[in-house]
Design an enzyme around this catalytic site. Structure first.
Site, PDB file in Angstrom:
ATOM      1  N   VAL A 110      13.445  38.047  42.297  1.00 27.82           N
ATOM      2  CA  VAL A 110      13.635  36.689  42.830  1.00 27.82           C
ATOM      3  C   VAL A 110      12.625  36.401  43.953  1.00 27.82           C
ATOM      4  CG1 VAL A 110      16.089  36.663  42.206  1.00 27.82           C
ATOM      5  CG2 VAL A 110      15.417  37.573  44.447  1.00 27.82           C
ATOM      6  N   HIS A 126      16.832  35.587  36.980  1.00 26.26           N
ATOM      7  CA  HIS A 126      17.883  35.603  38.004  1.00 26.26           C
ATOM      8  C   HIS A 126      17.605  34.663  39.166  1.00 26.26           C
ATOM      9  CE1 HIS A 126      18.895  39.916  36.462  1.00 26.26           C
ATOM     10  NE2 HIS A 126      19.377  38.981  35.683  1.00 26.26           N
ATOM     11  N   SER A 196      15.819  49.784  36.353  1.00 21.94           N
ATOM     12  CA  SER A 196      16.739  50.881  35.994  1.00 21.94           C
ATOM     13  C   SER A 196      17.534  50.512  34.753  1.00 21.94           C
ATOM     14  CB  SER A 196      17.700  51.159  37.154  1.00 21.94           C
ATOM     15  OG  SER A 196      18.457  49.974  37.418  1.00 21.94           O
ATOM     16  N   ALA A 238       4.050  51.758  39.331  1.00 17.61           N
ATOM     17  CA  ALA A 238       3.497  50.653  38.534  1.00 17.61           C
ATOM     18  C   ALA A 238       2.178  50.174  39.132  1.00 17.61           C
ATOM     19  CB  ALA A 238       4.506  49.512  38.479  1.00 17.61           C
TER      20      ALA A 238
HETATM   21  C1  BV8 Z   1      26.246  37.608  32.935  1.00 21.62           C
HETATM   22  C2  BV8 Z   1      19.842  38.208  41.584  1.00 21.62           C
HETATM   23  C3  BV8 Z   1      27.659  36.406  31.495  1.00 21.62           C
HETATM   24  C4  BV8 Z   1      20.631  38.253  42.860  1.00 21.62           C
HETATM   25  C5  BV8 Z   1      20.798  39.950  40.153  1.00 21.62           C
HETATM   26  C6  BV8 Z   1      32.074  42.450  34.572  1.00 21.62           C
HETATM   27  C7  BV8 Z   1      32.241  41.163  35.065  1.00 21.62           C
HETATM   28  C8  BV8 Z   1      31.235  40.229  35.058  1.00 21.62           C
HETATM   29  C9  BV8 Z   1      30.000  40.577  34.531  1.00 21.62           C
HETATM   30  C10 BV8 Z   1      29.849  41.857  34.047  1.00 21.62           C
HETATM   31  C11 BV8 Z   1      30.853  42.795  34.053  1.00 21.62           C
HETATM   32  N1  BV8 Z   1      30.371  43.941  33.518  1.00 21.62           N
HETATM   33  C12 BV8 Z   1      29.068  43.771  33.180  1.00 21.62           C
HETATM   34  C13 BV8 Z   1      28.760  42.513  33.495  1.00 21.62           C
HETATM   35  C14 BV8 Z   1      27.504  41.897  33.282  1.00 21.62           C
HETATM   36  C15 BV8 Z   1      26.766  41.948  34.629  1.00 21.62           C
HETATM   37  C16 BV8 Z   1      26.181  43.327  34.785  1.00 21.62           C
HETATM   38  O1  BV8 Z   1      25.254  43.662  34.089  1.00 21.62           O
HETATM   39  N2  BV8 Z   1      26.728  44.124  35.717  1.00 21.62           N
HETATM   40  C17 BV8 Z   1      26.204  45.469  35.922  1.00 21.62           C
HETATM   41  C18 BV8 Z   1      26.317  45.835  37.392  1.00 21.62           C
HETATM   42  C19 BV8 Z   1      26.992  46.419  35.022  1.00 21.62           C
HETATM   43  N3  BV8 Z   1      25.761  40.939  34.502  1.00 21.62           N
HETATM   44  C20 BV8 Z   1      26.010  39.733  34.983  1.00 21.62           C
HETATM   45  O2  BV8 Z   1      26.985  39.415  35.612  1.00 21.62           O
HETATM   46  C21 BV8 Z   1      24.951  38.703  34.647  1.00 21.62           C
HETATM   47  N4  BV8 Z   1      25.582  37.543  34.096  1.00 21.62           N
HETATM   48  O3  BV8 Z   1      26.387  38.622  32.298  1.00 21.62           O
HETATM   49  O4  BV8 Z   1      26.749  36.381  32.553  1.00 21.62           O
HETATM   50  C22 BV8 Z   1      28.996  36.701  32.093  1.00 21.62           C
HETATM   51  C23 BV8 Z   1      29.560  35.783  32.959  1.00 21.62           C
HETATM   52  C24 BV8 Z   1      30.836  36.040  33.468  1.00 21.62           C
HETATM   53  C25 BV8 Z   1      31.513  37.205  33.105  1.00 21.62           C
HETATM   54  C26 BV8 Z   1      30.917  38.140  32.250  1.00 21.62           C
HETATM   55  C27 BV8 Z   1      29.645  37.896  31.753  1.00 21.62           C
HETATM   56  C28 BV8 Z   1      24.193  38.309  35.892  1.00 21.62           C
HETATM   57  C29 BV8 Z   1      23.406  39.495  36.394  1.00 21.62           C
HETATM   58  C30 BV8 Z   1      22.413  39.015  37.457  1.00 21.62           C
HETATM   59  C31 BV8 Z   1      22.788  39.564  38.811  1.00 21.62           C
HETATM   60  N5  BV8 Z   1      21.765  39.176  39.783  1.00 21.62           N
HETATM   61  N6  BV8 Z   1      19.813  39.533  40.987  1.00 21.62           N
HETATM   62  C32 BV8 Z   1      19.919  39.004  43.945  1.00 21.62           C
HETATM   63  O5  BV8 Z   1      18.750  39.393  43.773  1.00 21.62           O
HETATM   64  O6  BV8 Z   1      20.560  39.205  44.995  1.00 21.62           O
HETATM   65  S1  BV8 Z   1      20.732  41.483  39.528  1.00 21.62           S
HETATM   66  C33 BV8 Z   1      19.710  42.393  40.493  1.00 21.62           C
HETATM   67  O7  BV8 Z   1      20.048  43.731  40.270  1.00 21.62           O
HETATM   68  C34 BV8 Z   1      18.269  42.298  40.082  1.00 21.62           C
HETATM   69  O8  BV8 Z   1      17.898  41.006  39.728  1.00 21.62           O
HETATM   70  C35 BV8 Z   1      18.158  43.272  38.946  1.00 21.62           C
HETATM   71  O9  BV8 Z   1      18.485  42.674  37.741  1.00 21.62           O
HETATM   72  C36 BV8 Z   1      19.237  44.267  39.294  1.00 21.62           C
HETATM   73  C37 BV8 Z   1      18.599  45.493  39.877  1.00 21.62           C
HETATM   74  O10 BV8 Z   1      17.976  46.104  38.794  1.00 21.62           O
HETATM   75  P1  BV8 Z   1      16.470  46.579  38.893  1.00 21.62           P
HETATM   76  O11 BV8 Z   1      15.589  45.418  39.046  1.00 21.62           O
HETATM   77  O12 BV8 Z   1      16.278  47.456  37.728  1.00 21.62           O
HETATM   78  O13 BV8 Z   1      16.356  47.388  40.232  1.00 21.62           O
HETATM   79  P2  BV8 Z   1      16.916  48.827  40.533  1.00 21.62           P
HETATM   80  O14 BV8 Z   1      16.828  48.986  41.996  1.00 21.62           O
HETATM   81  O15 BV8 Z   1      18.233  49.033  39.823  1.00 21.62           O
HETATM   82  O16 BV8 Z   1      15.864  49.814  39.824  1.00 21.62           O
HETATM   83  C38 BV8 Z   1      14.543  49.870  40.293  1.00 21.62           C
HETATM   84  C39 BV8 Z   1      13.800  50.792  39.341  1.00 21.62           C
HETATM   85  O17 BV8 Z   1      12.433  50.793  39.712  1.00 21.62           O
HETATM   86  C40 BV8 Z   1      14.288  52.214  39.404  1.00 21.62           C
HETATM   87  O18 BV8 Z   1      14.466  52.693  38.082  1.00 21.62           O
HETATM   88  C41 BV8 Z   1      13.152  52.967  40.101  1.00 21.62           C
HETATM   89  O19 BV8 Z   1      12.990  54.271  39.601  1.00 21.62           O
HETATM   90  C42 BV8 Z   1      11.967  52.130  39.737  1.00 21.62           C
HETATM   91  N7  BV8 Z   1      10.870  52.133  40.710  1.00 21.62           N
HETATM   92  C43 BV8 Z   1      10.944  52.183  42.059  1.00 21.62           C
HETATM   93  N8  BV8 Z   1       9.704  52.109  42.581  1.00 21.62           N
HETATM   94  C44 BV8 Z   1       8.838  51.997  41.537  1.00 21.62           C
HETATM   95  C45 BV8 Z   1       9.581  52.015  40.337  1.00 21.62           C
HETATM   96  N9  BV8 Z   1       8.995  51.940  39.122  1.00 21.62           N
HETATM   97  C46 BV8 Z   1       7.655  51.839  39.084  1.00 21.62           C
HETATM   98  N10 BV8 Z   1       6.875  51.815  40.187  1.00 21.62           N
HETATM   99  C47 BV8 Z   1       7.433  51.890  41.423  1.00 21.62           C
HETATM  100  N11 BV8 Z   1       6.643  51.875  42.511  1.00 21.62           N
END
Ligand code: BV8
Length: 252
Positions: A110, A126, A196, A238
């Site tokens: 974002v 997002h 991730s 990256a």
């Molecule tokens: C939805 C914006 C339909 C906000 C974000 C129960 C109830 C309700 C929903 C759910 C539920 N169970 C599951 C869900 C679906 C839910 C979900 O997936 N939950 C997860 C936790 C299980 N999803 C949702 O709710 C989505 N909507 O499904 O709508 C719905 C509606 C109602 C009810 C049911 C379904 C909405 C999801 C969006 C959430 N908003 N962001 C903000 O930014 O504050 S998510 C946010 O977290 C990010 O945008 C991103 O998507 C996520 C983090 O993930 P990553 O980007 O992968 O980051 P992370 O830190 O995890 O990993 C970083 C990686 O980079 C690591 O692997 C690391 O090794 C690597 N790395 C680090 N440095 C480097 C590198 N790689 C390369 N080079 C480097 N230098």
């Protein structure tokens, strides 16, 4: 200091697939902005928010429970984003976009860093932390009277203002979701970079691409076990791997 860009071995087949790709789709996560100094979601939170996990703050329920805490978390993140600049990984993706016929950059981030690096076709799954909207009307608000109120109030309806990002439990913008799904289905090469793969529906895009015949490339600091065939996994930064790949694919 060895020149890390020459440290990566890119299979000839991958270089060919990239050079002659018809349509490339890329999914990025917080990891691609890590080298711009922005904490990823997996990094431990610090300060006021150290005792929370992002999933606990990035929800409408958390905002309704404690609007001031959630608003101030985003204000702090906005300040970090304002200080951040695109890194070589962002710029390399903008370079690939300029070299292939069709390119879509689908981001979970974002922070606007892809746009700042020159990427044109960016699909923000997002939302964007730089935009603010009314919690009640769900409409973007460009400006509001400065008061002591935290969060501030909507100048139209008096409701609370919130960041224009998609919280957990909220639906993604349909247009962005459709664009991301179409780009993934039609790609012959799909990159999953710095994510991730924990959050749906973004996490399903690489599989959607692969099911439709795409070659999948994952770039991650950690070893990621992907159950895909026709996949290339690169472990590292990256900001190093992407420039090296561009250099090798289009050297001279
Ligand atoms: C939805 C914006 C339909 C906000 C974000 C129960 C109830 C309700 C929903 C759910 C539920 N169970 C599951 C869900 C679906 C839910 C979900 O997936 N939950 C997860 C936790 C299980 N999803 C949702 O709710 C989505 N909507 O499904 O709508 C719905 C509606 C109602 C009810 C049911 C379904 C909405 C999801 C969006 C959430 N908003 N962001 C903000 O930014 O504050 S998510 C946010 O977290 C990010 O945008 C991103 O998507 C996520 C983090 O993930 P990553 O980007 O992968 O980051 P992370 O830190 O995890 O990993 C970083 C990686 O980079 C690591 O692997 C690391 O090794 C690597 N790395 C680090 N440095 C480097 C590198 N790689 C390369 N080079 C480097 N230098």
């Amino acid at each position: 200091m060895t020149n890390r860009t020459s440290g990566y071995n890119f299979p000839t087949q991958l270089l060919k697939t990239l050079r002659f790709a018809r349509q490339v789709a890329v999914l990025t996560g917080a990891g691609i902005s890590a080298e711009s100094g922005l904490a990823t979601f997996r990094d431990p939170m610090t300060g006021l928010w150290a005792k929370f996990r992002p999933e606990e703050l990035a929800t409408p329920e958390a905002f309704q429970r404690n609007p001031k805490l959630v608003w101030e978390w985003y204000q702090w993140r906005r300040e970090q984003v304002e200080k951040a600049a695109p890194n070589p990984g962002h710029f390399a993706l903008a370079q690939i976009e300029s070299k292939v016929p069709k390119f879509s950059l689908i981001t979970q981030n974002v922070d606007s860093l892809h746009q700042q690096a020159g990427s044109k076709n960016v699909v923000e799954l997002h939302g964007n932390i730089r935009r603010t909207k009314c919690f009640e009307e769900n409409i973007v608000v460009e400006s509001w009277p400065e008061t002591e109120d935290v969060p501030p109030h909507c100048p139209r309806c008096g409701g609370l203002l919130r960041p224009d990002v998609v919280w957990f439990g909220e639906n993604l913008p349909l247009e962005a979701l459709y664009a991301a799904a179409n780009a993934s289905k039609n790609a012959d090469l799909f990159f999953s970079i710095g994510t991730s793969g924990q959050v749906e529906p973004a996490a399903s895009l690489p599989r959607l691409a692969q099911q439709n015949g795409a070659t999948v490339v994952t770039i991650n600091l950690e070893v990621t076990t992907t159950a895909f065939h026709k996949v290339y996994n690169f472990n590292g930064r990256a900001g190093e791997i992407l420039p090296a790949l561009v250099q090798k694919a289009w050297a001279g």
